[in-house]
Design a protein around this motif. Structure first.
Motif, PDB file in Angstrom:
ATOM      1  N   UNK A   1      75.394  52.858  -7.270  1.00  0.00           N
ATOM      2  CA  UNK A   1      76.739  52.291  -7.405  1.00  0.00           C
ATOM      3  C   UNK A   1      76.905  51.620  -8.755  1.00  0.00           C
ATOM      4  N   UNK A   2      75.876  50.878  -9.174  1.00  0.00           N
ATOM      5  CA  UNK A   2      75.933  50.210 -10.481  1.00  0.00           C
ATOM      6  C   UNK A   2      76.079  51.223 -11.601  1.00  0.00           C
ATOM      7  N   UNK A   3      75.404  52.369 -11.486  1.00  0.00           N
ATOM      8  CA  UNK A   3      75.520  53.400 -12.511  1.00  0.00           C
ATOM      9  C   UNK A   3      76.937  53.919 -12.650  1.00  0.00           C
ATOM     10  N   UNK A   4      77.605  54.132 -11.504  1.00  0.00           N
ATOM     11  CA  UNK A   4      78.991  54.607 -11.539  1.00  0.00           C
ATOM     12  C   UNK A   4      79.916  53.545 -12.126  1.00  0.00           C
ATOM     13  N   UNK A   5      79.681  52.292 -11.770  1.00  0.00           N
ATOM     14  CA  UNK A   5      80.496  51.200 -12.310  1.00  0.00           C
ATOM     15  C   UNK A   5      80.313  51.101 -13.818  1.00  0.00           C
ATOM     16  N   UNK A   6      79.068  51.105 -14.266  1.00  0.00           N
ATOM     17  CA  UNK A   6      78.816  50.968 -15.702  1.00  0.00           C
ATOM     18  C   UNK A   6      79.381  52.155 -16.470  1.00  0.00           C
ATOM     19  N   UNK A   7      79.357  53.332 -15.879  1.00  0.00           N
ATOM     20  CA  UNK A   7      79.974  54.491 -16.520  1.00  0.00           C
ATOM     21  C   UNK A   7      81.463  54.260 -16.727  1.00  0.00           C
ATOM     22  N   UNK A   8      82.129  53.712 -15.706  1.00  0.00           N
ATOM     23  CA  UNK A   8      83.555  53.385 -15.840  1.00  0.00           C
ATOM     24  C   UNK A   8      83.791  52.330 -16.916  1.00  0.00           C
ATOM     25  N   UNK A   9      82.889  51.368 -17.005  1.00  0.00           N
ATOM     26  CA  UNK A   9      83.018  50.311 -18.019  1.00  0.00           C
ATOM     27  C   UNK A   9      82.966  50.921 -19.418  1.00  0.00           C
TER      28      UNK A   9
END
Length: 426
Positions: free
Chosen positions: A305-313
């Motif tokens: 989940x963190x990976x997907x969030x950071x990608x969006x960031x």
């Protein structure tokens, strides 16, 4: 090198994962994207709580420290739940701060509120992690499928239920036993209702079908059944007939008629979704140009989940011009569309039937009178002198026709024990 300052709302498992992943990936992001990202403040309920890897000086219990800080241009929401997350995200957006979130409940229920706030503030709203964790299905629907009219989105979008059904299938263990194991392993919540009842999957389907069909499909239009009543004997019978049981999120569009539902369903062993086991997620798409395709990966957990969030960031900070869905985004179905409750699919039907001549004829006659044709029949051996288990797989039929036929089957002759749907068949 461009320097950007961000804030975070919430710092539980996912929030800690986001911060620690950002620290771990900082050099890579700087090298690849020419971007330096500084987390200035993190909103928490309790500053005294220990959080591995999180500097105490970043923590605050006052949301204004983030919302009113003009240096902060992007906010990551990791609180979860509908409120206060929706209110805080809307306020950040109105102030021109782009919001990145994994909050499927807030998006599914209040997307229109957040969308309007983003338009008002000229900010971006990114939510890749809200559906299927690390699987980039939102980005694919938004950026990679413009040359397609998508007619179907069908997926395994909840890892907890997929783990439970996979264990039940592979080990022939009852639902209650496997649920307790999943809870002990941290794969199911102490109160598992949102997952096993299909609510989580319905939130995600509302988001996916809205993007796939380019029209808002409100959460309350999604038909929902959970897995609480799934029986091992049905899984075993389906397995013998070449099917595997999954909790599916299904969205289909034909013209202006939309079919959106979450429920357990069998899929043939040769269907790509049948091989998705454990806590993994997958989404199967059908488009007029691309045909069939499937995206697969880890759908939950702190780091996926963190990976997907950071990608969006990173995407948001390197693409400052926000892009929003162009369809009319309010909390009602667009008047040009209609939702059907009379969908077509195959059906798995299990009866306890009297062990005498004419019983199969009674079942097939009643089904045939309602236009339901049979693909296969399996009669299992009776235990002792009792009733005989009879399993019927139908061809594709209308939901209401099957339900009407079942009501006319005499329970003194053949009692309906289970009725499950079958997808992925012609």
């Amino acid at each position: 090198m461009e320097h950007k300052v961000i804030g975070m709302l919430g710092c539980g498992n996912v929030g800690c994962g986001v911060y620690n992943l950002l620290m771990d990936m900082a050099e890579d992001i700087a090298h690849r994207d020419k971007l330096s990202i500084q987390v200035k403040k993190i909103l928490v309920r309790d500053k005294a709580k220990q959080r591995e890897g999180i500097p105490a000086e970043l923590l605050t219990t006052n949301a204004k420290d983030i919302l009113e800080d003009e240096d902060i241009t992007l906010v990551i929401e990791c609180m979860g739940g509908e409120e206060p997350a929706t209110t805080l995200m809307a306020e950040a957006l109105k102030r021109g701060k782009t919001v990145v979130t994994a909050n499927k409940m807030a998006i599914a229920l209040n997307w229109h509120i957040l969308h309007n706030a983003a338009i008002e503030g000229g900010a971006g709203l990114q939510f890749e992690a809200s559906v299927c964790g690390a699987v980039p299905v939102i980005r694919v629907l938004n950026n990679s499928m413009q040359a397609n009219r998508i007619t179907q989105v069908m997926g395994i979008v909840n890892g907890t239920t997929n783990y439970i059904l996979s264990k039940m299938t592979d080990e022939m263990r009852p639902y209650a036993e496997v649920l307790l194991e999943a809870q002990a392993l941290g794969l199911a919540e102490p109160d598992p209702a949102s997952d096993v009842g299909g609510f989580d999957a319905a939130y995600k389907l509302s988001i996916l079908s809205s993007l796939a069909f380019h029209a808002r499909v409100p959460y309350d239009k999604v038909y929902r059944e959970g897995i609480e009543n799934v029986q091992v004997q049905d899984i075993a019978a389906g397995k013998d007939l070449g099917y595997r049981l999954k909790l599916l999120a299904i969205g289909k569009r034909e013209g202006d008629v939309v079919d959106v539902r979450v429920h357990p369903a069998f899929v043939p062993d040769n269907h790509p979704l049948a091989s998705v086991g454990g806590a993994f997620n997958a989404v199967f798409l059908t488009g007029n140009a691309c045909g069939d395709m499937m995206l697969y990966g880890r759908g939950a957990g702190s780091m996926p989940t963190a990976g997907a969030i950071l990608s969006d960031v990173v995407y948001s900070l390197t693409n400052p011009e926000p892009k929003h869905p162009s369809f009319e985004n309010n909390n009602t179905l667009h008047p040009s569309l209609s939702i059907t409750d009379n969908w077509q699919c195959g059906f798995y039907l299990r009866f306890s039937a009297m062990n005498r001549p004419g019983v199969l004829g009674h079942i097939t006659t009643k089904l045939g009178q309602h236009g339901v044709s049979i693909s296969s029949i399996l009669q299992r051996k009776a235990e002792g002198e009792g009733d005989v288990p009879v399993i019927v797989i139908t061809h594709r039929a209308f939901e209401k026709d099957v339900q009407a036929a079942l009501k006319e089957i005499d329970p003194a002759i053949a009692r309906v024990e289970s009725a499950l749907r079958v997808e992925g068949i012609e």
